[in-house]
Design a protein around this motif. Structure first.
Motif, PDB file in Angstrom:
ATOM      1  N   LEU A   6      -0.134 -68.654 -31.543  1.00  0.00           N
ATOM      2  CA  LEU A   6      -0.617 -67.397 -32.104  1.00  0.00           C
ATOM      3  C   LEU A   6      -1.830 -67.623 -32.987  1.00  0.00           C
ATOM      4  O   LEU A   6      -1.869 -68.593 -33.753  1.00  0.00           O
ATOM      5  N   ARG A   7      -2.802 -66.735 -32.917  1.00  0.00           N
ATOM      6  CA  ARG A   7      -3.918 -66.752 -33.856  1.00  0.00           C
ATOM      7  C   ARG A   7      -3.396 -66.317 -35.221  1.00  0.00           C
ATOM      8  O   ARG A   7      -2.280 -65.833 -35.357  1.00  0.00           O
ATOM      9  N   GLU A  60       1.726 -61.671 -38.750  1.00  0.00           N
ATOM     10  CA  GLU A  60       2.622 -60.573 -38.382  1.00  0.00           C
ATOM     11  C   GLU A  60       3.996 -61.117 -37.981  1.00  0.00           C
ATOM     12  O   GLU A  60       5.025 -60.558 -38.354  1.00  0.00           O
ATOM     13  N   TYR A  61       4.032 -62.207 -37.244  1.00  0.00           N
ATOM     14  CA  TYR A  61       5.280 -62.849 -36.820  1.00  0.00           C
ATOM     15  C   TYR A  61       6.122 -63.246 -38.037  1.00  0.00           C
ATOM     16  O   TYR A  61       7.332 -63.069 -38.048  1.00  0.00           O
ATOM     17  N   TYR A 108      -0.607 -76.031 -38.485  1.00  0.00           N
ATOM     18  CA  TYR A 108      -1.472 -75.273 -37.596  1.00  0.00           C
ATOM     19  C   TYR A 108      -2.281 -76.223 -36.727  1.00  0.00           C
ATOM     20  O   TYR A 108      -2.347 -77.418 -36.979  1.00  0.00           O
ATOM     21  N   ILE A 109      -2.881 -75.664 -35.699  1.00  0.00           N
ATOM     22  CA  ILE A 109      -3.691 -76.427 -34.757  1.00  0.00           C
ATOM     23  C   ILE A 109      -5.112 -75.904 -34.838  1.00  0.00           C
ATOM     24  O   ILE A 109      -5.334 -74.690 -34.810  1.00  0.00           O
ATOM     25  N   LYS A 110      -6.059 -76.800 -34.966  1.00  0.00           N
ATOM     26  CA  LYS A 110      -7.469 -76.426 -35.042  1.00  0.00           C
ATOM     27  C   LYS A 110      -8.092 -76.683 -33.684  1.00  0.00           C
ATOM     28  O   LYS A 110      -8.103 -77.810 -33.186  1.00  0.00           O
ATOM     29  N   TYR A 119      -1.257 -71.201 -34.418  1.00  0.00           N
ATOM     30  CA  TYR A 119       0.046 -71.642 -34.906  1.00  0.00           C
ATOM     31  C   TYR A 119       1.019 -71.632 -33.745  1.00  0.00           C
ATOM     32  O   TYR A 119       1.080 -70.659 -32.990  1.00  0.00           O
ATOM     33  N   ASP A 120       1.783 -72.696 -33.613  1.00  0.00           N
ATOM     34  CA  ASP A 120       2.841 -72.762 -32.619  1.00  0.00           C
ATOM     35  C   ASP A 120       4.072 -72.108 -33.242  1.00  0.00           C
ATOM     36  O   ASP A 120       4.429 -72.407 -34.388  1.00  0.00           O
ATOM     37  N   THR A 121       4.734 -71.223 -32.496  1.00  0.00           N
ATOM     38  CA  THR A 121       5.888 -70.519 -33.068  1.00  0.00           C
ATOM     39  C   THR A 121       7.007 -71.477 -33.462  1.00  0.00           C
ATOM     40  O   THR A 121       7.763 -71.195 -34.383  1.00  0.00           O
TER      41      THR A 121
END
Length: 64
Positions: A7-8, A14-15, A35-37, A44-46
């Motif tokens: 997810l951005r 929101e999640y 987070y992943i750049k 972001y991986d859930t």
């Protein structure tokens, strides 16, 4: 097991149930989820979000 999503920042916020700006501040201060750049994009991986939420659970009955 549910498949993870990436997810951005706005969707991740929101999640989680936070404002986008709050999640951004947590990222800058080191208090948010992993987070992943990807170039200029942050995702972001859930699974990482769920893990971070679990680590931040507070049990009021535990008294800590």
């Amino acid at each position: 097991m549910e498949q993870s999503k990436r997810l951005r920042t706005a969707a991740a916020a929101e999640y989680i149930g936070l404002a986008k700006t709050t999640l951004e501040k947590l990222r800058f201060t080191g208090g948010g989820p992993v987070y992943i750049k990807l170039g200029n994009a942050v995702v972001y991986d859930t699974r990482d979000i769920d893990s971070w939420l679990e680590q931040n659970r507070v049990d009021p009955a535990a008294g800590t």
